[in-house]
Enzyme design. Structure first.
Site, short mmCIF file in Angstrom:
data_model
loop_
_atom_site.label_atom_id
_atom_site.label_comp_id
_atom_site.label_asym_id
_atom_site.label_seq_id
_atom_site.Cartn_x
_atom_site.Cartn_y
_atom_site.Cartn_z
N HIS A 56 48.58 41.79 45.08
CA HIS A 56 49.47 40.70 44.68
C HIS A 56 49.12 39.45 45.49
CE1 HIS A 56 52.93 43.35 42.92
NE2 HIS A 56 51.73 43.78 42.56
N GLU A 58 50.90 37.43 47.33
CA GLU A 58 51.44 37.39 48.69
C GLU A 58 50.68 38.33 49.62
OE1 GLU A 58 54.99 36.81 45.81
OE2 GLU A 58 53.14 37.99 45.88
N CYS A 86 58.06 40.52 44.85
CA CYS A 86 58.45 41.86 44.43
C CYS A 86 58.82 42.67 45.67
CB CYS A 86 57.30 42.52 43.66
SG CYS A 86 55.95 43.10 44.73
N CYS A 89 55.89 43.14 48.14
CA CYS A 89 55.55 41.90 48.84
C CYS A 89 56.63 41.51 49.84
CB CYS A 89 55.29 40.79 47.84
SG CYS A 89 53.79 41.09 46.86
#
Length: 159
Positions: A56, A58, A86, A89
């Protein structure tokens, strides 16, 4: 001169748009600045390119920043991201000691285009009891705890 919130978010958006159009991943971008406002890392979602569900924006930005700064502690940093993080993250942000996050879209915006963050939040809120999602079963706790005690007794670094 320091960048504005809009300029910093635009850097994350631009990175996300570039890699999204290359089919590397979704419309997610992130960047990390230090306490002086210097951009340390800019990244995007590369789940599809890397075949890595943890890639992801992040997470990728945290990985870049920790490598650039040669530390696992980003407590003097701020993260900008194109969407509310999410659960994975959020955990990584907390573990890296980042104390401030600026985000663009909210969870329901991601849900509207088919991303399932809310699905995971509901699993957590329901005490992780949905075996159709994930079955969690404790095994050999005492045996494993001896390893934890050993770490503690040796005064190993906490992070």
């Amino acid at each position: 001169m320091k960048n504005t919130h809009k300029e910093l978010m635009q850097l994350a958006i631009d990175e996300a748009r570039t890699t999204m159009n290359l089919d590397f991943g979704g419309p997610f971008g992130a960047l990390i600045i230090d306490d002086a406002g210097k951009v340390i890392a800019v990244s995007s979602n590369t789940v599809l390119k890397d075949h890595d569900p943890t890639a992801h924006a992040e997470i990728n930005a945290i990985r870049k920043a920790t490598k650039a700064l040669n530390t696992h502690d980003l407590s003097n940093c701020t993260l900008y991201t194109t969407a509310y993080p999410c659960p994975m993250c959020l955990g990584a942000i907390i573990w890296s000691n980042i104390k401030k996050v600026y985000y663009g879209c909210i969870e329901s915006d991601a849900d509207k285009i088919g991303f399932r963050d809310d699905f995971i939040y509901k699993f957590i809120e329901n005490n992780r009891q949905n075996k159709n999602i994930l079955e969690l079963e404790e095994q050999e706790r005492e045996t494993c705890f001896t390893l934890f005690k050993e770490y503690h007794e040796k005064n190993k670094e906490l992070y």
